[in-house]
Design an enzyme around this catalytic site. Structure first.
Site, mmCIF file in Angstrom:
data_model
loop_
_atom_site.group_PDB
_atom_site.id
_atom_site.type_symbol
_atom_site.label_atom_id
_atom_site.label_comp_id
_atom_site.label_asym_id
_atom_site.label_seq_id
_atom_site.Cartn_x
_atom_site.Cartn_y
_atom_site.Cartn_z
ATOM 1 N N ASP A 39 31.880 39.570 38.856
ATOM 2 C CA ASP A 39 33.354 39.630 38.876
ATOM 3 C C ASP A 39 33.797 39.711 37.413
ATOM 4 O O ASP A 39 32.974 39.604 36.497
ATOM 5 C CB ASP A 39 33.916 38.355 39.545
ATOM 6 C CG ASP A 39 35.443 38.352 39.581
ATOM 7 O OD1 ASP A 39 36.039 39.416 39.838
ATOM 8 O OD2 ASP A 39 36.054 37.280 39.357
ATOM 9 N N SER A 40 35.108 39.856 37.219
ATOM 10 C CA SER A 40 35.621 39.859 35.848
ATOM 11 C C SER A 40 35.597 38.450 35.254
ATOM 12 O O SER A 40 35.583 38.292 34.041
ATOM 13 C CB SER A 40 37.058 40.377 35.852
ATOM 14 O OG SER A 40 37.842 39.568 36.711
ATOM 15 N N CYS B 254 41.990 39.282 46.396
ATOM 16 C CA CYS B 254 41.480 39.038 45.046
ATOM 17 C C CYS B 254 40.632 37.787 45.154
ATOM 18 O O CYS B 254 41.070 36.792 45.757
ATOM 19 C CB CYS B 254 42.630 38.823 44.064
ATOM 20 S SG CYS B 254 42.071 38.357 42.423
ATOM 21 N N THR B 255 39.434 37.846 44.593
ATOM 22 C CA THR B 255 38.527 36.709 44.793
ATOM 23 C C THR B 255 38.948 35.474 43.979
ATOM 24 O O THR B 255 38.369 34.408 44.157
ATOM 25 C CB THR B 255 37.080 37.117 44.440
ATOM 26 O OG1 THR B 255 37.070 37.713 43.136
ATOM 27 C CG2 THR B 255 36.536 38.094 45.464
ATOM 28 N N HIS B 256 39.930 35.620 43.108
ATOM 29 C CA HIS B 256 40.462 34.443 42.420
ATOM 30 C C HIS B 256 41.358 33.604 43.355
ATOM 31 O O HIS B 256 41.520 32.405 43.149
ATOM 32 C CB HIS B 256 41.325 34.862 41.221
ATOM 33 C CG HIS B 256 40.563 35.223 39.993
ATOM 34 N ND1 HIS B 256 39.826 36.380 39.897
ATOM 35 C CD2 HIS B 256 40.428 34.590 38.798
ATOM 36 C CE1 HIS B 256 39.276 36.448 38.686
ATOM 37 N NE2 HIS B 256 39.628 35.368 38.005
ATOM 38 N N CYS C 72 34.483 41.125 43.530
ATOM 39 C CA CYS C 72 35.758 41.430 42.898
ATOM 40 C C CYS C 72 36.405 42.537 43.725
ATOM 41 O O CYS C 72 35.760 43.564 43.982
ATOM 42 C CB CYS C 72 35.491 41.914 41.474
ATOM 43 S SG CYS C 72 36.922 42.633 40.669
ATOM 44 N N ASN C 73 37.620 42.314 44.155
ATOM 45 C CA ASN C 73 38.291 43.330 44.972
ATOM 46 C C ASN C 73 38.581 44.588 44.171
ATOM 47 O O ASN C 73 38.463 45.703 44.697
ATOM 48 C CB ASN C 73 39.614 42.787 45.513
ATOM 49 C CG ASN C 73 39.417 41.929 46.742
ATOM 50 O OD1 ASN C 73 39.527 42.406 47.852
ATOM 51 N ND2 ASN C 73 39.104 40.666 46.536
ATOM 52 N N THR C 74 38.961 44.414 42.914
ATOM 53 C CA THR C 74 39.313 45.575 42.094
ATOM 54 C C THR C 74 38.093 46.484 41.939
ATOM 55 O O THR C 74 38.169 47.695 42.152
ATOM 56 C CB THR C 74 39.821 45.100 40.710
ATOM 57 O OG1 THR C 74 40.736 44.026 40.907
ATOM 58 C CG2 THR C 74 40.493 46.228 39.956
ATOM 59 N N GLU D 35 42.842 31.697 35.903
ATOM 60 C CA GLU D 35 41.811 31.600 34.856
ATOM 61 C C GLU D 35 42.170 30.497 33.856
ATOM 62 O O GLU D 35 41.303 29.834 33.312
ATOM 63 C CB GLU D 35 41.667 32.940 34.108
ATOM 64 C CG GLU D 35 40.894 33.996 34.870
ATOM 65 C CD GLU D 35 39.368 33.828 34.822
ATOM 66 O OE1 GLU D 35 38.850 33.234 33.857
ATOM 67 O OE2 GLU D 35 38.694 34.298 35.765
ATOM 68 N N TYR E 7 40.413 42.711 35.204
ATOM 69 C CA TYR E 7 40.060 44.059 35.656
ATOM 70 C C TYR E 7 41.281 44.772 36.276
ATOM 71 O O TYR E 7 41.326 45.993 36.328
ATOM 72 C CB TYR E 7 38.963 43.978 36.730
ATOM 73 C CG TYR E 7 37.539 43.981 36.214
ATOM 74 C CD1 TYR E 7 37.240 43.817 34.863
ATOM 75 C CD2 TYR E 7 36.476 44.145 37.107
ATOM 76 C CE1 TYR E 7 35.915 43.814 34.426
ATOM 77 C CE2 TYR E 7 35.152 44.156 36.671
ATOM 78 C CZ TYR E 7 34.880 43.983 35.332
ATOM 79 O OH TYR E 7 33.575 44.000 34.900
ATOM 80 N N GLY E 8 42.212 43.957 36.769
ATOM 81 C CA GLY E 8 43.303 44.487 37.588
ATOM 82 C C GLY E 8 44.148 45.574 36.950
ATOM 83 O O GLY E 8 44.728 46.396 37.654
HETATM 84 N N1 DGL Z 1 38.759 38.638 41.004
HETATM 85 C C1 DGL Z 1 39.050 40.002 40.822
HETATM 86 C C2 DGL Z 1 39.547 40.707 42.036
HETATM 87 O O1 DGL Z 1 39.184 40.279 43.109
HETATM 88 C C3 DGL Z 1 39.510 40.464 39.494
HETATM 89 C C4 DGL Z 1 40.840 40.068 39.010
HETATM 90 C C5 DGL Z 1 41.088 40.673 37.642
HETATM 91 O O2 DGL Z 1 40.211 40.565 36.796
HETATM 92 O O3 DGL Z 1 42.180 41.230 37.451
HETATM 93 O O4 DGL Z 1 40.222 41.703 41.988
#
Ligand code: DGL
Length: 275
Positions: free
Chosen positions: A18-19, A194-196, A81-83, A162, A50-51
């Site tokens: 992931d990011s 988003c996995t966050h 990571c979804n992105t 974060e 990453y978004g």
């Molecule tokens: N956790 C990530 C996702 O699921 C990345 C979020 C990011 O870095 O912007 O998209």
């Protein structure tokens, strides 16, 4: 040896990336579901978030990280990571080829939502990259054309999480501001794309007070990883496992979060793959 992949020894690790800390929500769910599996986690903190990066950049980062995970002999790569799942899954799959299995975090969630027949009006929140790709709406509607899907980019949430800003006044205000947007008014379910976001799931559930079903990827992805490893006969036979955690830029907050998730001493190393 079993299966047909180069890294297909069941005792090889599962690579997850992931990011930043978001993928740890998926990693810890995998760890609970499959305690015998050894994990190699890579958080690309040098490129977080990453978004708002271009699809080309996300593809480039994802390939380089996958290459690293293959060097670490991973039998499976989980794009946590979804992105990156939205923008680079096919690219990663082509790159990895027959060396390992590749899992994204979108398909298992889409399948789960499609299984739950009572859901009709689905909200999706995620990064700008995920929402712009429109991948959830496309996949959900391909499975059931009657579904109504509304997506909203919520870019402030990743930085907030974060930085450890959750469960407080600031996070509740930002979450309420996003969730009260007219686009999400009539939904019966909300996908945390988003996995966050599992880290703020309790606050989101509190906002909806039971009126909207909140769906995140951690558990369903762990289920699907388990199914796939069982199907391919690649379940680890190890009794004791030592996970490895890497970041492209060392941060104390990442170390704190990793300890929080895994509740034990962890080895966190910086790997300067971009230098
Ligand atoms: N956790 C990530 C996702 O699921 C990345 C979020 C990011 O870095 O912007 O998209």
């Amino acid at each position: 040896m079993s299966g047909t992949f180069n890294n297909s020894d069941g005792d090889n690790p599962i690579g997850i990336f992931d990011s930043g800390i978001g993928g740890l929500t998926v990693a810890s769910a995998i760890c609970k579901k499959l305690p015998g599996e050894r994990l190699v986690y890579f958080g690309d903190t040098a490129h977080l978030p990453y978004g708002d990066k271009s699809p080309d950049s996300i593809k480039y980062y994802s390939i380089r990280i996958s290459q690293l995970l293959l060097q670490k002999k991973c039998k499976m790569i989980v794009i946590a990571c979804n992105t990156a799942s939205a923008l680079a899954y096919e690219t990663v799959k082509d790159f990895v080829g027959k060396q390992a299995l590749v899992v994204n975090v979108i398909d298992p969630v889409v399948e789960e939502v499609l299984r739950q027949k009572r859901l009709h009006r689905i909200g999706v929140i995620g990064t700008k990259g995920t929402v712009k790709s429109d991948i959830y709406a496309r996949k959900l509607k391909a499975g059931n054309s009657k579904l109504h899907v509304e997506s909203l980019a919520t870019p402030l949430l990743v930085g907030m999480i974060e930085e450890g800003f959750f469960n407080n006044k600031i996070s509740r205000t930002i979450i309420a501001d996003y969730l009260s947007r007219s686009r999400l008014k009539k939904i019966d379910s909300l996908i945390l794309a988003c996995t966050h976001f599992p880290l703020i799931k309790p606050e989101i559930e509190e906002y909806y007070n039971g009126k909207v079903e909140v769906i995140d990827s951690a558990k369903v992805v762990a289920e699907s990883v388990s199914e796939l490893l069982n199907k391919k006969k690649l379940i680890s036979s190890q009794k004791k496992t030592v996970h490895q955690f890497f970041v492209s830029d060392f941060t104390r907050s990442f170390e704190r979060s990793t300890k929080f998730f895994f509740r034990k001493k962890i080895q966190l190393q910086e790997l300067g793959i971009w230098k």
